[in-house]
Design a protein around this motif. Structure first.
Motif, mmCIF file in Angstrom:
data_model
loop_
_atom_site.group_PDB
_atom_site.id
_atom_site.type_symbol
_atom_site.label_atom_id
_atom_site.label_comp_id
_atom_site.label_asym_id
_atom_site.label_seq_id
_atom_site.Cartn_x
_atom_site.Cartn_y
_atom_site.Cartn_z
ATOM 1 N N TRP A 11 37.458 77.839 40.551
ATOM 2 C CA TRP A 11 38.210 76.699 41.067
ATOM 3 C C TRP A 11 38.447 75.627 40.006
ATOM 4 N N VAL A 12 37.492 75.425 39.139
ATOM 5 C CA VAL A 12 37.696 74.480 38.043
ATOM 6 C C VAL A 12 38.818 74.988 37.137
ATOM 7 N N GLY A 13 38.856 76.278 36.880
ATOM 8 C CA GLY A 13 39.927 76.866 36.083
ATOM 9 C C GLY A 13 41.281 76.733 36.764
ATOM 10 N N MET A 14 41.335 76.947 38.061
ATOM 11 C CA MET A 14 42.584 76.810 38.802
ATOM 12 C C MET A 14 43.092 75.366 38.777
ATOM 13 N N ALA A 18 46.530 73.959 37.015
ATOM 14 C CA ALA A 18 47.527 73.189 37.756
ATOM 15 C C ALA A 18 47.821 71.861 37.054
ATOM 16 N N VAL A 19 46.782 71.187 36.578
ATOM 17 C CA VAL A 19 46.974 69.920 35.868
ATOM 18 C C VAL A 19 47.757 70.161 34.581
ATOM 19 N N LEU A 20 47.447 71.228 33.872
ATOM 20 C CA LEU A 20 48.151 71.546 32.637
ATOM 21 C C LEU A 20 49.632 71.834 32.896
ATOM 22 N N VAL A 21 49.936 72.553 33.954
ATOM 23 C CA VAL A 21 51.329 72.849 34.293
ATOM 24 C C VAL A 21 52.094 71.559 34.597
ATOM 25 N N VAL A 22 51.487 70.656 35.357
ATOM 26 C CA VAL A 22 52.136 69.385 35.684
ATOM 27 C C VAL A 22 52.361 68.560 34.417
ATOM 28 N N LEU A 23 51.370 68.500 33.543
ATOM 29 C CA LEU A 23 51.517 67.746 32.298
ATOM 30 C C LEU A 23 52.611 68.328 31.408
ATOM 31 N N LEU A 24 52.645 69.643 31.278
ATOM 32 C CA LEU A 24 53.678 70.269 30.460
ATOM 33 C C LEU A 24 55.070 70.065 31.046
ATOM 34 N N ALA A 25 55.197 70.082 32.367
ATOM 35 C CA ALA A 25 56.489 69.833 32.999
ATOM 36 C C ALA A 25 56.953 68.405 32.710
ATOM 37 N N ASN A 26 56.040 67.445 32.755
ATOM 38 C CA ASN A 26 56.404 66.061 32.458
ATOM 39 C C ASN A 26 56.773 65.883 30.991
ATOM 40 N N VAL A 27 56.074 66.560 30.096
ATOM 41 C CA VAL A 27 56.420 66.491 28.675
ATOM 42 C C VAL A 27 57.815 67.060 28.466
#
Length: 61
Positions: A11-14, A18-27
């Protein structure tokens, strides 16, 4: 005990993914916003003859 640790790691990995995907989308959105020129799109140069035809208030091109 090991099963609970495995679930926690999963769950920590998931959540981290998810946080990484959101950050990359914003970048990506910031990159596109600063690298594009939205003022240079095709538009009417003169006043349209019929109602509903609009032109740019100020052309950037």
């Amino acid at each position: 005990m090991k099963a609970a640790l495995g679930h926690r790691v999963f769950w920590v990995g998931m959540i981290a993914t998810a946080v990484l995907v959101v950050l990359l989308a914003n970048v990506h959105l910031l990159y596109v916003a600063f690298s594009s020129q939205p003022g240079c799109v095709p538009h009417l140069k003169e006043r349209g003859q019929t109602s509903g035809q609009f032109r740019a208030a100020k052309s950037a091109c």
